[in-house]
Write a protein that holds these residues in place. Structure first.
Motif, PDB file in Angstrom:
ATOM      1  N   UNK A 109       0.825  -1.207   0.000  1.00 57.52           N
ATOM      2  CA  UNK A 109       0.000   0.000   0.000  1.00 57.52           C
ATOM      3  C   UNK A 109       0.860   1.258   0.000  1.00 57.52           C
ATOM      4  N   UNK A 110       1.972   1.236   0.759  1.00 53.70           N
ATOM      5  CA  UNK A 110       2.882   2.373   0.724  1.00 53.70           C
ATOM      6  C   UNK A 110       3.496   2.566  -0.655  1.00 53.70           C
ATOM      7  N   UNK A 111       3.839   1.460  -1.322  1.00 56.02           N
ATOM      8  CA  UNK A 111       4.395   1.534  -2.674  1.00 56.02           C
ATOM      9  C   UNK A 111       3.363   2.071  -3.651  1.00 56.02           C
ATOM     10  N   UNK A 210      10.227   4.243  -4.751  1.00 58.44           N
ATOM     11  CA  UNK A 210      10.185   5.562  -4.110  1.00 58.44           C
ATOM     12  C   UNK A 210      10.929   6.642  -4.888  1.00 58.44           C
ATOM     13  N   UNK A 211      12.156   6.353  -5.331  1.00 62.87           N
ATOM     14  CA  UNK A 211      12.976   7.407  -5.922  1.00 62.87           C
ATOM     15  C   UNK A 211      12.530   7.775  -7.339  1.00 62.87           C
ATOM     16  N   UNK A 254       4.248  12.448   2.968  1.00 61.81           N
ATOM     17  CA  UNK A 254       4.522  11.052   2.626  1.00 61.81           C
ATOM     18  C   UNK A 254       6.018  10.767   2.611  1.00 61.81           C
ATOM     19  N   UNK A 255       6.766  11.529   1.851  1.00 60.24           N
ATOM     20  CA  UNK A 255       8.191  11.246   1.716  1.00 60.24           C
ATOM     21  C   UNK A 255       8.974  11.596   2.978  1.00 60.24           C
ATOM     22  N   UNK A 263      14.123   4.361   3.463  1.00 58.18           N
ATOM     23  CA  UNK A 263      15.272   4.721   2.645  1.00 58.18           C
ATOM     24  C   UNK A 263      16.590   4.533   3.385  1.00 58.18           C
ATOM     25  N   UNK A 264      16.557   4.539   4.723  1.00 57.93           N
ATOM     26  CA  UNK A 264      17.776   4.307   5.484  1.00 57.93           C
ATOM     27  C   UNK A 264      17.501   3.316   6.625  1.00 57.93           C
ATOM     28  N   UNK A 265      16.928   2.144   6.322  1.00 59.51           N
ATOM     29  CA  UNK A 265      16.561   1.207   7.395  1.00 59.51           C
ATOM     30  C   UNK A 265      17.762   0.665   8.150  1.00 59.51           C
ATOM     31  N   UNK A 266      18.889   0.417   7.459  1.00 64.86           N
ATOM     32  CA  UNK A 266      20.073  -0.115   8.121  1.00 64.86           C
ATOM     33  C   UNK A 266      20.719   0.928   9.013  1.00 64.86           C
ATOM     34  N   UNK A 267      20.817   2.165   8.502  1.00 63.70           N
ATOM     35  CA  UNK A 267      21.442   3.225   9.274  1.00 63.70           C
ATOM     36  C   UNK A 267      20.624   3.586  10.504  1.00 63.70           C
TER      37      UNK A 267
END
Length: 321
Positions: A109-111, A210-211, A254-255, A263-267
């Motif tokens: 849904x987010x996509x 997203x991008x 949203x963004x 966009x930065x889940x690991x960080x």
């Protein structure tokens, strides 16, 4: 049996730690979330109803807005009712199937919303930059195709992330899912395996999901600003920009939140869990409440449709009485 423990039947359960609040504030938090959920459903439902009933709103911009309202309602409905139910229980456990379904539907849904926002930006770009050809360029079937592509691509591009996450081993003794729903980054943090490949997949699919839509949105508004600068009067420039301001506000909301989550889940994995929950609450609670308000409060045509609907309702009541 702890979170991520495989039981005798071979299924896996996840324990959701949920939203934390002092005991004295839990009733207030529960009531606030319930109010937000009802406001979202009723607000978006009213917007969809107005667009469906008023022929003056049967235009591409409002048809796309209908899909945005449906997306917001669906997303909040996959998470908040469960969170509200779990707040009244001593423990909140989800099976692998339920958690996986919620994870996949949430990502999808987010996509869909990211791609739909790009379609809405393209619609505004053509309306401002090609006003004389707009009616022939953006027809009903083409608008339906754009909306259908948003739903189809959103659910299709989310399959790899969901499958890769659910194939990870969730072994005994690992931390519970420190969240109030099965969000992708939160589930990845509970795996007892190297998740580097999963994060690379998140980044890789983040480009088309997203991008690319963000680049299309920025390009559309670059063309819009260039076209607006050529308009002869300040009034015409203001009118052109006012049709885009609501969409820009929704894009920013949203963004601003999604980038913090995906966009930065690991960080961001080393940040406290309350940070992730706060971002999720803003995205799941605040944004869906604000979206219909943004589009209705700043839109004269929606105001007129609402007044017309209320007038018809009062006339019906008068006849009945």
């Amino acid at each position: 049996m702890g979170p991520g423990t495989v039981n005798d039947s071979g299924t896996t359960e996840f324990l959701l730690l949920g939203l934390w609040a002092p005991p004295s504030l839990r009733p207030l938090l529960w009531a606030s979330l319930l109010l937000a959920y009802l406001t979202t459903v009723l607000g978006n439902g009213a917007l969809v109803g107005l667009i469906a009933l008023d022929r003056r709103l049967h235009r591409p911009m409002y048809r796309l807005l209908t899909h945005l309202a449906l997306l917001d309602t669906a997303y909040v409905s996959t998470t908040l009712p469960q969170a509200l139910a779990h707040m009244t229980m001593h423990s909140a456990r989800l099976s692998l199937v339920r958690c996986g379904t919620q994870l996949y539907v949430g990502i999808s849904l987010g996509s869909c919303e990211a791609i739909l926002l790009a379609a809405m930006a393209l619609d505004r770009c053509l309306a401002v930059c090609r006003p004389l050809h707009y009616a022939t360029l953006v027809t009903g079937p083409r608008c339906a195709a754009l909306a259908g592509a948003s739903w189809t691509l959103g659910f299709a591009l989310s399959v790899p992330n969901a499958v890769a996450a659910l194939r990870l081993p969730f072994c005994p003794g690992r931390p519970a899912v420190d969240h109030f729903f099965c969000e992708l980054p939160a589930v990845l943090r509970t795996a007892c395996a190297d998740t580097t490949a999963n994060y690379r997949l998140v980044y890789g699919l983040g480009v088309p999901i997203l991008l690319v839509p963000l680049v299309l949105i920025l390009a559309s508004y670059t063309w819009i600003l260039a076209a607006v600068r050529k308009l002869p009067s300040a009034g015409s420039r203001h009118k052109a920009l006012s049709t885009c301001s609501s969409h820009l506000a929704v894009v920013g909301l949203f963004y601003g939140t999604v980038s913090a989550m995906y966009l930065r889940p690991k960080a961001s994995s080393d940040l406290p869990a309350r940070h992730h929950k706060l971002v999720a609450v803003f995205y799941l609670v605040v944004t869906p409440v604000l979206n219909p308000l943004i589009y209705s409060l700043r839109n004269r045509e929606v105001h007129m449709a609402a007044r017309y609907a209320l007038a018809r309702l009062r006339g019906t009541r008068t006849v009945l009485h």
